[in-house]
Design a protein around this motif. Structure first.
Motif, PDB file in Angstrom:
ATOM      1  N   UNK A  15      39.860  41.243  39.226  1.00 59.01           N
ATOM      2  CA  UNK A  15      38.541  41.876  39.402  1.00 59.01           C
ATOM      3  C   UNK A  15      37.819  41.978  38.053  1.00 59.01           C
ATOM      4  N   UNK A  16      38.535  42.456  37.012  1.00 57.61           N
ATOM      5  CA  UNK A  16      37.877  42.610  35.705  1.00 57.61           C
ATOM      6  C   UNK A  16      37.473  41.248  35.139  1.00 57.61           C
TER       7      UNK A  16
ATOM      8  N   UNK B 181      37.982  59.020  43.568  1.00 54.86           N
ATOM      9  CA  UNK B 181      38.151  58.833  42.113  1.00 54.86           C
ATOM     10  C   UNK B 181      36.829  58.531  41.415  1.00 54.86           C
ATOM     11  N   UNK B 182      35.738  58.568  42.178  1.00 56.69           N
ATOM     12  CA  UNK B 182      34.415  58.187  41.667  1.00 56.69           C
ATOM     13  C   UNK B 182      33.738  59.404  41.037  1.00 56.69           C
ATOM     14  N   UNK B 183      33.562  59.373  39.700  1.00 53.30           N
ATOM     15  CA  UNK B 183      32.956  60.534  39.037  1.00 53.30           C
ATOM     16  C   UNK B 183      31.436  60.410  38.944  1.00 53.30           C
TER      17      UNK B 183
ATOM     18  N   UNK C  43      29.168  49.201  35.321  1.00 53.27           N
ATOM     19  CA  UNK C  43      27.936  49.654  36.010  1.00 53.27           C
ATOM     20  C   UNK C  43      27.657  48.845  37.271  1.00 53.27           C
ATOM     21  N   UNK C  44      28.678  48.696  38.095  1.00 50.83           N
ATOM     22  CA  UNK C  44      28.530  47.932  39.343  1.00 50.83           C
ATOM     23  C   UNK C  44      28.849  48.859  40.513  1.00 50.83           C
ATOM     24  N   UNK C  45      28.053  48.786  41.565  1.00 56.45           N
ATOM     25  CA  UNK C  45      28.288  49.611  42.744  1.00 56.45           C
ATOM     26  C   UNK C  45      29.471  49.054  43.558  1.00 56.45           C
ATOM     27  N   UNK C  46      30.165  49.984  44.226  1.00 57.87           N
ATOM     28  CA  UNK C  46      31.264  49.605  45.116  1.00 57.87           C
ATOM     29  C   UNK C  46      30.892  50.028  46.537  1.00 57.87           C
ATOM     30  N   UNK C  47      31.075  49.135  47.496  1.00 61.53           N
ATOM     31  CA  UNK C  47      30.924  49.515  48.893  1.00 61.53           C
ATOM     32  C   UNK C  47      32.323  49.592  49.502  1.00 61.53           C
TER      33      UNK C  47
ATOM     34  N   UNK D 259      37.592  52.422  40.693  1.00 61.73           N
ATOM     35  CA  UNK D 259      36.516  53.380  40.377  1.00 61.73           C
ATOM     36  C   UNK D 259      36.163  53.313  38.887  1.00 61.73           C
ATOM     37  N   UNK D 260      37.196  53.192  38.037  1.00 65.36           N
ATOM     38  CA  UNK D 260      36.955  53.113  36.587  1.00 65.36           C
ATOM     39  C   UNK D 260      36.200  51.839  36.197  1.00 65.36           C
TER      40      UNK D 260
END
Lengths: 396, 396
Positions: A155-156, A223-225, A198-202, A191-192
């Motif tokens: 993913x990274x 885990x989303x701050x 700076x990418x949104x997660x659905x 989440x980190x």
């Protein structure tokens, strides 16, 4: 007549999935193809009573227009449900009711994706989500996964390779089509990474509550701050899909814009059904009902896995779902599963080939089996028929 | 948090209409602002009975997934209804059930409009349609209208000026916001022009059956020989809007693609509500119910027009609707009707200013009044309050 459609309309005339489901709908075929919940488990009587009470007490209100964000009572019940089952505590301003999960994916894509933007997805993933992302011009890129879900190193890597990534789409629980569940560590990492890049997660969680073994894991949203995670769920698998009701939970500013987009899509979701579901949740124990569903699906899953282990040829591998509705199967030797599909149809049994679930390169020899909508004797007989067809294909 | 939304998301933070409806929702305000049907006329008892029968006989089917094109029984009832009331004879393959009119507009726009394409609309027109067209990047161009509807000479002029016109959007019956009805001659011309210039027409007919005076005119679709006209209607005004059910009628090839797009939008419309409405139509006389609604709205419209004529200052003009839910008012002297709106709110009465209904240049001094959702004493008192506010504005 030939119509001059926009570039959003799929160019291909082939509706592969539609064709598969049509073939699979033939009554003499045992179908593991769809993703339907077991209708014999729908709480028909309880919903009938809830509907009667709604008509009696709130008939005029339930039949009138309502706000695009959804019925406040239903949103309160959803907040409570999320708190109890998912350990997250949304205000009702964080929640918008949607016309099912498909709408949540559609509106989120419409809101975030401009032509050429990248969406990262698990490889393989929910095929209808792929169609939606493409309809808004997204370049969809697959991220590797294993039995523990989406791989965070890949993913990274993909986030670095594609700086114009606008969205990461994931089904962390009992994923469609693989049945795999993402580990807690990876959820925290996801989440980190979302915050770092700076990418949104659905986060799509339709099956999360249908757990029949193992230990529940909190959602990525937990885990989303900073508000990068958009959490979505639906009543389709835990109650009934016919009413087309789902929900989305996100940052209040995101929800405000989501509501504007929803207003342009269908003004609001069915108000009568929203009243009925809210009333059902007030007077009935939804969690107990979900437990009943989960127990039954657990039995069906065990039976299907046992039959696969006993009847499928040597070398066939499968996922081991702890919940949800699907098993993912991999056959050795580069078998084309579209050919296998037609071979199976000759044997009066059906499934969905792996191909349409892949965003880019297809892994051959893969396919999805559904166990939620077939009774024990059908599972036994259907797997036997498939085993025969697979043997014929592998020994050709 | 600041989100990086796509170019489809409206840039402006001002939701003018939302603000207006919020102010108008204050219980001490008499509101002519919304477009709500009268809830006291909803056939609550009959729908309650229909729902009970559906749960009893078809509970599991109604709560399960269904096809995107919609329930076959409901589509049969719609075909019959169209035949009887509109003199057009669709097969059920020509009909797709939609999640209300807003979805029909949204999906049609998504299917036909690429960024920069032109949509021609009546000037003024339904404001939410404008938002949808713009969300797909359309350039929306207004066509002149008068008391007889869209002007055909100006339409042909605009078709010549804009060869990239992809769609003509019209509300021929009791138009929103003007209440005006297009003449039969112009309907025939519109169908001819569409064929001549190979441009699709979206005929939006939510109010057509709510006629309380004059003679019914066949839909534009009636004059369509080659499949250029997409006809759309809804149960929102003739039955109840809460269930979010509408329908679209078009060429079978168009419907096939429409169904693919609908699948990506919400899979299908609420199946339970589709069953309930089909059952209602089988066991009840929908046309008789529509007659009851029309008679009541006719009385309210007459009263409103009488009060306007008696109480509004000299020089104020208004449309003379023969049906539907709206009167269009024009005040002399370049009055800014947003200012008038706030003045009226001081007098505890509300309406929708003309501005948001205009696709391009705004005609000042115009506004829309709704009469369907207010009782006689409220109409009398509300128009009196407006008359006071208008006098204050005009004599400033």
């Amino acid at each position: 007549m030939k119509f001059d459609f926009s570039s959003r309309v799929p160019q291909t005339k082939d509706d592969v999935v539609g064709e598969i489901l049509k073939v699979a709908g033939d009554p003499k075929i045992i179908s593991f193809a769809g993703g339907l919940p077991a209708p014999e488990l729908f709480p028909v009587k309880e919903l009938k009573k809830a509907a009667a009470r709604v008509f009696k007490r709130n008939g005029r209100d339930a039949l009138q227009y309502t706000g695009s964000i959804g019925n406040p009572e239903l949103r309160k019940m959803i907040a409570k449900h999320m708190n109890k089952n998912k350990h997250i505590n949304p205000d009702i301003e964080n929640i918008c009711v949607t016309t099912g999960s498909e709408q949540t994916i559609d509106l989120t894509a419409k809101m975030l994706i401009d032509r050429g933007d990248v969406v990262l997805v698990e490889k393989p993933t929910y095929l209808c989500a792929l169609d939606v992302f493409k309809s808004y011009g997204a370049k969809v890129v697959g991220v590797e996964m294993d039995e523990d879900g989406m791989k965070m190193d890949d993913l990274e890597e993909k986030l670095k390779q594609h700086p114009n990534t606008k969205l990461i789409y994931t089904i962390p629980n009992f994923q469609n089509p693989t049945g795999r569940t993402m580990t807690e560590d990876r959820r925290r990492s996801l989440a980190d990474l979302a915050a770092k890049y700076h990418v949104m997660v659905l986060e799509d969680d339709p099956y999360g509550e249908i757990r029949f073994s193992g230990t529940p894991v909190p959602p990525v949203k937990y885990y989303d701050k900073d508000g990068y995670v958009i959490y979505m769920n639906t009543f389709s698998k835990i109650l009934a899909p016919g009413m087309r009701l789902g929900w989305v939970i996100a940052d209040k500013d995101f929800i405000k814009t989501f509501v504007v987009m929803k207003q342009s899509a269908d003004l609001h979701s069915d108000n009568l059904s929203q009243y009925i579901v809210a009333e059902y949740m007030k007077k009935n124990d939804l969690d107990a009902h979900v437990k009943t569903i989960s127990d039954e699906y657990g039995k069906r899953a065990s039976l299907m896995l046992k039959e696969i282990d006993e009847q499928f040829p040597e070398g066939v591998r499968h996922s081991n779902p702890e919940g949800g509705m699907f098993v993912w199967v991999e056959i050795p030797g580069n078998v084309n599963t579209m050919d296998l599909f037609y071979k199976c149809v000759e044997h009066n049994v059906a499934f969905v080939p792996g191909e349409p679930f892949y965003p880019d390169e297809v892994v051959p020899g893969t396919f999805r089996l559904n166990y939620s909508n077939m009774k024990d004797d059908q599972i036994h007989e259907g797997i036997k028929r498939m085993a025969d067809a697979i043997s014929e294909m592998m020994n050709k």
